[in-house]
Design a protein around this motif. Structure first.
Motif, PDB file in Angstrom:
ATOM      1  N   HIS A 262      45.755  23.395  24.867  1.00 48.20           N
ATOM      2  CA  HIS A 262      44.698  22.370  24.844  1.00 48.20           C
ATOM      3  C   HIS A 262      43.314  23.011  24.934  1.00 48.20           C
ATOM      4  CE1 HIS A 262      42.083  19.408  26.980  1.00 48.20           C
ATOM      5  NE2 HIS A 262      42.575  18.612  26.051  1.00 48.20           N
ATOM      6  N   THR A 263      43.165  23.942  25.869  1.00 49.34           N
ATOM      7  CA  THR A 263      41.866  24.591  26.053  1.00 49.34           C
ATOM      8  C   THR A 263      41.476  25.405  24.826  1.00 49.34           C
ATOM      9  OG1 THR A 263      42.242  24.689  28.425  1.00 49.34           O
ATOM     10  CG2 THR A 263      40.553  26.150  27.537  1.00 49.34           C
ATOM     11  N   ARG A 264      42.427  26.123  24.255  1.00 49.99           N
ATOM     12  CA  ARG A 264      42.132  26.929  23.063  1.00 49.99           C
ATOM     13  C   ARG A 264      41.716  26.046  21.893  1.00 49.99           C
ATOM     14  NH1 ARG A 264      44.502  32.176  23.661  1.00 49.99           N
ATOM     15  NH2 ARG A 264      44.305  32.563  25.895  1.00 49.99           N
TER      16      ARG A 264
ATOM     17  N   LEU B 274      40.212  23.129  22.107  1.00 50.92           N
ATOM     18  CA  LEU B 274      38.857  22.647  22.391  1.00 50.92           C
ATOM     19  C   LEU B 274      37.802  23.720  22.165  1.00 50.92           C
ATOM     20  CD1 LEU B 274      39.392  20.507  25.617  1.00 50.92           C
ATOM     21  CD2 LEU B 274      39.036  19.714  23.282  1.00 50.92           C
ATOM     22  N   LEU B 275      38.155  24.979  22.412  1.00 49.76           N
ATOM     23  CA  LEU B 275      37.188  26.065  22.272  1.00 49.76           C
ATOM     24  C   LEU B 275      37.171  26.685  20.871  1.00 49.76           C
ATOM     25  CD1 LEU B 275      37.715  27.867  25.693  1.00 49.76           C
ATOM     26  CD2 LEU B 275      35.865  26.315  25.029  1.00 49.76           C
TER      27      LEU B 275
ATOM     28  N   TRP C 115      48.289  23.346  28.848  1.00 47.73           N
ATOM     29  CA  TRP C 115      46.852  23.392  29.139  1.00 47.73           C
ATOM     30  C   TRP C 115      46.174  24.549  28.412  1.00 47.73           C
ATOM     31  CZ3 TRP C 115      44.233  19.482  30.561  1.00 47.73           C
ATOM     32  CH2 TRP C 115      44.815  18.493  31.355  1.00 47.73           C
TER      33      TRP C 115
END
Length: 86
Positions: free
Chosen positions: A42-44, A46-47, A39
């Protein structure tokens, strides 16, 4: 020892409610520990404002800037959420 604890979770070979709760808690913690790094990656991604690092680049950036600990950011909140239904 651990054998005594495990025996306490069972009554006449049947697992009791505290046993179900303990196994569910362990399963939740294991799942959170394994999936949290995914996660974070994944978050990195997306950002990522430049959108060019990809998975390998993102992993390398996390390791370079934060070390292995960087993959476990926010895991405390995940562990608290595991406790929620208990």
């Amino acid at each position: 020892g651990i054998g005594t604890v495990l025996q306490g979770l069972f009554h006449q070979g049947q697992i009791q409610i505290p046993g179900y709760s303990a196994t569910a808690l362990c399963a939740g913690w294991i799942t959170t520990s394994v999936t949290n790094p995914l996660w974070v990656i994944h978050t990195r991604i997306l950002l990522d404002k430049e959108k060019n690092s990809g998975i390998i680049g993102t992993i390398q950036n996390i390791v370079k800037k934060e070390g292995i600990e960087g993959f476990f950011k926010g895991i405390g909140a995940g562990y608290v959420l595991v406790l929620n239904p208990i």
